[in-house]
Enzyme design. Structure first.
Site, PDB file in Angstrom:
ATOM      1  N   HIS A  86      16.686   9.266  51.445  1.00 28.16           N
ATOM      2  CA  HIS A  86      17.703   9.475  52.474  1.00 28.16           C
ATOM      3  C   HIS A  86      19.119   9.249  51.932  1.00 28.16           C
ATOM      4  O   HIS A  86      19.980   8.705  52.609  1.00 28.16           O
ATOM      5  CB  HIS A  86      17.463   8.563  53.683  1.00 28.16           C
ATOM      6  CG  HIS A  86      16.155   8.814  54.380  1.00 28.16           C
ATOM      7  ND1 HIS A  86      16.071   9.539  55.545  1.00 28.16           N
ATOM      8  CD2 HIS A  86      14.896   8.436  54.083  1.00 28.16           C
ATOM      9  CE1 HIS A  86      14.790   9.586  55.932  1.00 28.16           C
ATOM     10  NE2 HIS A  86      14.064   8.933  55.063  1.00 28.16           N
ATOM     11  N   ASN A 159      12.702   9.779  62.205  1.00 27.23           N
ATOM     12  CA  ASN A 159      12.819  11.074  61.550  1.00 27.23           C
ATOM     13  C   ASN A 159      12.846  12.177  62.606  1.00 27.23           C
ATOM     14  O   ASN A 159      12.633  11.917  63.790  1.00 27.23           O
ATOM     15  CB  ASN A 159      11.617  11.313  60.621  1.00 27.23           C
ATOM     16  CG  ASN A 159      11.797  10.669  59.254  1.00 27.23           C
ATOM     17  OD1 ASN A 159      12.876  10.243  58.891  1.00 27.23           O
ATOM     18  ND2 ASN A 159      10.711  10.612  58.504  1.00 27.23           N
TER      19      ASN A 159
HETATM   20  C1  HEM Z   1       7.563   6.407  59.618  1.00 28.76           C
HETATM   21  C2  HEM Z   1       7.904   6.680  58.428  1.00 28.76           C
HETATM   22  C3  HEM Z   1       9.317   6.551  57.941  1.00 28.76           C
HETATM   23  C4  HEM Z   1      10.470   6.949  58.532  1.00 28.76           C
HETATM   24  C5  HEM Z   1      10.619   7.587  59.878  1.00 28.76           C
HETATM   25  C6  HEM Z   1      11.551   6.609  57.647  1.00 28.76           C
HETATM   26  C7  HEM Z   1      12.856   6.850  57.889  1.00 28.76           C
HETATM   27  C8  HEM Z   1      13.906   6.477  57.095  1.00 28.76           C
HETATM   28  C9  HEM Z   1      15.287   6.744  57.342  1.00 28.76           C
HETATM   29  C10 HEM Z   1      15.854   7.475  58.553  1.00 28.76           C
HETATM   30  C11 HEM Z   1      16.005   6.230  56.317  1.00 28.76           C
HETATM   31  C12 HEM Z   1      17.521   6.288  56.143  1.00 28.76           C
HETATM   32  C13 HEM Z   1      18.134   4.975  56.530  1.00 28.76           C
HETATM   33  C14 HEM Z   1      19.620   5.045  56.443  1.00 28.76           C
HETATM   34  O1  HEM Z   1      20.191   6.090  56.804  1.00 28.76           O
HETATM   35  O2  HEM Z   1      20.243   4.034  56.048  1.00 28.76           O
HETATM   36  C15 HEM Z   1      15.073   5.642  55.438  1.00 28.76           C
HETATM   37  C16 HEM Z   1      15.407   5.026  54.307  1.00 28.76           C
HETATM   38  C17 HEM Z   1      14.543   4.340  53.594  1.00 28.76           C
HETATM   39  N1  HEM Z   1      13.177   4.281  53.782  1.00 28.76           N
HETATM   40 FE1  HEM Z   1      12.102   5.119  55.193  1.00 28.76          FE
HETATM   41  N2  HEM Z   1      11.047   6.013  56.543  1.00 28.76           N
HETATM   42  C18 HEM Z   1       9.674   5.948  56.709  1.00 28.76           C
HETATM   43  C19 HEM Z   1       8.772   5.383  55.901  1.00 28.76           C
HETATM   44  C20 HEM Z   1       9.114   4.549  54.941  1.00 28.76           C
HETATM   45  C21 HEM Z   1       8.200   3.701  54.262  1.00 28.76           C
HETATM   46  C22 HEM Z   1       6.706   3.578  54.538  1.00 28.76           C
HETATM   47  C23 HEM Z   1       8.942   3.022  53.366  1.00 28.76           C
HETATM   48  C24 HEM Z   1       8.511   1.981  52.413  1.00 28.76           C
HETATM   49  C25 HEM Z   1       7.446   1.232  52.543  1.00 28.76           C
HETATM   50  C26 HEM Z   1      10.318   3.474  53.478  1.00 28.76           C
HETATM   51  C27 HEM Z   1      11.370   3.042  52.718  1.00 28.76           C
HETATM   52  C28 HEM Z   1      12.674   3.427  52.867  1.00 28.76           C
HETATM   53  C29 HEM Z   1      13.774   2.944  52.043  1.00 28.76           C
HETATM   54  C30 HEM Z   1      13.657   1.967  50.910  1.00 28.76           C
HETATM   55  C31 HEM Z   1      14.951   3.543  52.505  1.00 28.76           C
HETATM   56  C32 HEM Z   1      16.374   3.379  51.978  1.00 28.76           C
HETATM   57  C33 HEM Z   1      17.107   2.419  52.918  1.00 28.76           C
HETATM   58  C34 HEM Z   1      18.588   2.270  52.591  1.00 28.76           C
HETATM   59  O3  HEM Z   1      18.973   1.728  51.571  1.00 28.76           O
HETATM   60  O4  HEM Z   1      19.414   2.705  53.392  1.00 28.76           O
HETATM   61  N3  HEM Z   1      10.383   4.396  54.453  1.00 28.76           N
HETATM   62  N4  HEM Z   1      13.788   5.808  55.926  1.00 28.76           N
END
Ligand code: HEM
Ligand SMILES: *[C@@H]1O[C@H](CO)[C@@H](O)[C@H](O)[C@H]1NC(C)=O
Ligand SMILES: *[C@@H]1O[C@H](CO)[C@@H](O)[C@H](O)[C@H]1NC(C)=O
Ligand SMILES: CC(=O)N[C@H]1CO[C@H](CO)[C@@H](O)[C@@H]1O
Length: 511
Positions: A86, A159
C-alpha cells in the site's frame, strides 16, 4: 525541494508541545508561516541562502558552514521507507455522522446516537507497486479510515473487495513476495503469482474480484470499502455480535476496462489522486454510506462456511446490510508527507464497544501494522498530529527517539500514592471461554469453491468472457508449467464446471 517547508516542519516539531492546549487539542504554530526570513532549524536568521561559505570566492568550502550542513543533512533524510504494501496512496479528511441508532449492538461512544459526528482521515491506496507507481493497474485498493473518537482512535483498515486472498497471516509475507516484482528482474510476473496461489485454492474467491471487471477501479471516489475481517460488537449488557463493515459510495461504483485504463494511465500516473484532490477542491465532496452485517455467534455452526474466514462473504439474504452512518470527505490534506506518508493505520486500534474476532487474518494484522510503523516512521509515530488521538491521553510509555510530548510530571510509574491518574472504568469485552489444544492447522470448513462459483454464475455472458480472457492471458505465461495450469483448471472446474472446461479448451488442455 523547498527549504522553507523543511524549516516549517522542523519548527512544528520543536514547538509542538508548547502549543498544545490543556484539553489535548493540537495546534500548529502559525508563526512559522509568518516568518519574513529564512532561519536555521534552531531559529537563527539566514542572511545568505545562495552560496556556500568558502575560503575566498572559489573555495574550498568550510566545514563550519553549519547552515549548509544542516540543509543538506535535512535533505538527505527527507524520505522515510515506503510502506511495505500500500505504498501508493491519497488521503483526505472529513466527517463521519451516525444516521441510524445501533446502540443496542454496541456501546461505542461515537456510534451512540444518530447525529453524532466524528472527524475522520481516510487513505486510499493501491497495494503492490511502489510509492510512485500508476493508479491504473489491476490490483486491490486500500480503503483505510481513522475515526478520531472521544474514546480514542478507531482504525477501520479495509480494502475495496469484501474478501482476501488468504485466511491466515502466516502466509502474508510469502503472498506479498509472489505478488511484488521478481527480486531479480524487478518485474511483476504472472508465473510467480499463479505458482504461489496454485497452492492456495482459498484465493479463488478474491480472484473473482481481481480478474473481474471491477479489478481496476475508475478512481478512489467510485469505490466500495470493506472491513473484510470480522470484528465484534459488544452491547452495554455484554451481548456479542460478529460484525462486518461495508462502505458504499453515493456516486456509484465505477471501474476501468483494460483499454480505458491504458488511456487514463498513459499520460497520468496520478489520475486517482488527482481526481480525489480536485473533486474536494471543487466542493464536490465524495460521500459513502456505512452499513454493517451482524451475526449472532450462536449462528456460526449453522453455516457451511466459517464466518471468521476472510475469504468468505456473508450472504446478504441471510445477513442483510443495516445502515449506520455516512462519511463525507470535505477537506484536502495540507501536507502529503505529514498526512499521508506518516499516516499510520492499524486494525488493532479499536475503541470500547468494538473488539476483534478470532479471524486468523485479523489476529496477525493486530501485530503487523504497529510493528512496521515503529520501523517505518519511528517509535513515537503515534505522537504525530495525524496519528495522535484528539482526546486526552496519558500513560507512562515515554521517551524514545523523536519523543516531543511535553511532560513535566515527577511520577512516571504506576501505582503511586502521589499520582491522581487511575485506571479507566471497566467495560465489557467478549466473555466467551477460549479452549483447545495447541495446533497449527487449516480451519475445518474451507469450502473454497462454492462462493467463487456463485459469483461467476451471477455475471452476464460478456462479463464471464472477459474474466476467462484474463485467465487465459495469465495462464499463458510461458514460464508456467503444465502442472500449474492443470491445477488452475481443476480449481476453476470445482468452482464451476463449464468455466473450467472453457479455460481448458482455450489452453488446449483437458478439464
Ligand atoms: C483483510 C486483509 C487485509 C486488508 C484489508 C489490508 C489492508 C491494508 C491497508 C488498507 C493498508 C494501508 C494502510 C495505510 O494506508 O497506512 C495496509 C497496509 C499494510 N498491511 Fe494490510 N491488509 C490486509 C492484510 C494484511 C495482513 C494479513 C498483513 C500482515 C499480517 C498486512 C500487513 C500490512 C502492512 C505491514 C501494511 C503497511 C502499513 C503501513 O506502514 O502503513 N495486511 N493493509
Ligand atoms: C540570493 O539570490 C536571490 C535570487 O535568487 C537574490 O534575490 C538575493 O539577493 C540573493 N542573496 C544574496 C545575499 O546574495
Ligand atoms: C436508541 O435505541 C435504544 C434502544 O435500542 C433506545 O434506548 C435509545 O433511546 C435510542 N436512542 C435514540 C437517540 O433514539
Ligand atoms: C536559492 C534560494 O533558496 N533563494 C531564496 C533565498 O531566500 C530568499 C528570501 O530571503 C528567497 O526569496 C530566495 O528564493
Amino acid at each position: 525541494m523547498d527549504p522553507y517547508k523543511i524549516c516549517f516542519w522542523v519548527l512544528v516539531f520543536f514547538f509542538f508541545p508548547y502549543l498544545r492546549g490543556t484539553t489535548g487539542e493540537q495546534l500548529l504554530p502559525s508563526s512559522a508561516n509568518d516568518s519574513p526570513f529564512w532561519t536555521t532549524n534552531s531559529g537563527a536568521p539566514v542572511w545568505n541562502n545562495n552560496s556556500s561559505m568558502t575560503v575566498g570566492t572559489r573555495g574550498p568550502i568550510l566545514l563550519e558552514h553549519y547552515h549548509l550542513l544542516e540543509k543538506l543533512a535535512n535533505f538527505d533524510r527527507e524520505r522515510i521507507p515506503e510502506r511495505v504494501v500500500h505504498a501508493r496512496g491519497a488521503s483526505a479528511k472529513g466527517i463521519f455522522e451516525v444516521t441510524h441508532n445501533i446502540s443496542h449492538l454496541t456501546f461505542a461512544n461515537f456510534l451512540r446516537a444518530p447525529g453524532v459526528q466524528t472527524p475522520v482521515i481516510v487513505r486510499f491506496s493501491t497495494v503492490i507497486h511502489e510509492r510512485g507507481s500508476p493508479e491504473t493497474l489491476r490490483d486491490p485498493r486500500g480503503f483505510a479510515v481513522k475515526f478520531y473518537t472521544k474514546e480514542g482512535n478507531f482504525d477501520l483498515v479495509g480494502n475495496n473487495f469484501p474478501v482476501f486472498f488468504i485466511r491466515d497471516g502466516m502466509k502474508f509475507p510469502d503472498m506479498v513476495h509472489a505478488l511484488k516484482p521478481n527480486p531479480k528482474s524487478h518485474i511483476q510476473e504472472n508465473w510467480r503469482i499463479l505458482d504461489f496461489f496454485s497452492h492456495h485454492p482459498e484465493s479463488l474467491h478474491m480472484f473473482t474480484f481481481l480478474f473481474d471487471d471491477v479489478g481496476i477501479p475508475q478512481d478512489y471516489r467510485h469505490m466500495e470499502g470493506f472491513g473484510v475481517n470480522t470484528y465484534t460488537f459488544i452491547s452495554q449488557a455484554g451481548k456479542v455480535h460478529f460484525v462486518k463493515f461495508h462502505w458504499k459510495p453515493t456516486c456509484g461504483v465505477r471501474s476501468l476496462l483494460e483499454d480505458e485504463a491504458v488511456k487514463v494511465g498513459g499520460s497520468d500516473h496520478s489520475h486517482a489522486t488527482r481526481d480525489l484532490y480536485d473533486s474536494i477542491a471543487a466542493g464536490n465532496y465524495p460521500e459513502w454510506k456505512l452499513f454493517i452485517q451482524t451475526m449472532d455467534p450462536d449462528h456460526e455452526d449453522k453455516l457451511d462456511f466459517d464466518p471468521l474466514d476472510a475469504t468468505k462473504i456473508w450472504p446478504e439474504d441471510i445477513f442483510p446490510l443495516q445502515p449506520v452512518g455516512r462519511m463525507v470527505l470535505n477537506k484536502n490534506i495540507d501536507n502529503f508527507f505529514a498526512e499521508n506518508e506518516q499516516l499510520a493505520f492499524c486494525p488493532a486500534i479499536v475503541v470500547p464497544g468494538i473488539y476483534y474476532s478470532d479471524d486468523k487474518l485479523l489476529q496477525t494484522r493486530i501485530f503487523s501494522y504497529a510493528d512496521t510503523q515503529r520501523y517505518r516512521i519511528g517509535a513515537n509515530y503515534l505522537q504525530l498530529p495525524a496519528n495522535a488521538p484528539k482526546c486526552i491521553y496519558h500513560n507512562n510509555h515515554h521517551d524514545g527517539a523523536m519523543n516531543f510530548m511535553h511532560r513535566d510530571e515527577e511520577v512516571n510509574y504506576f501505582p503511586s500514592r502521589f499520582d491522581p491518574v487511575g485506571e479507566a472504568k471497566k467495560y465489557p469485552i467478549p466473555s466467551n471461554v477460549l479452549m483447545g489444544r495447541r495446533e497449527k492447522r487449516v480451519i475445518e470448513k474451507e469450502n473454497n469453491f462454492k462462493q467463487p462459483g456463485e459469483r461467476y454464475r451471477s455475471w452476464a455472458p460478456d462479463r464471464r468472457e472477459r474474466f476467462i480472457s484474463r485467465w487465459i492471458e495469465a495462464l499463458s505465461d510461458p514460464r508456467l508449467t503444465h502442472e500449474i495450469r492443470s491445477i488452475w483448471i481443476s480449481y476453476w472446474s470445482q468452482a464451476d464446471k463449464p468455466l473450467g472446461q472453457k479455460i481448458a479448451k482455450r489452453l488446449n488442455m483437458s478439464a
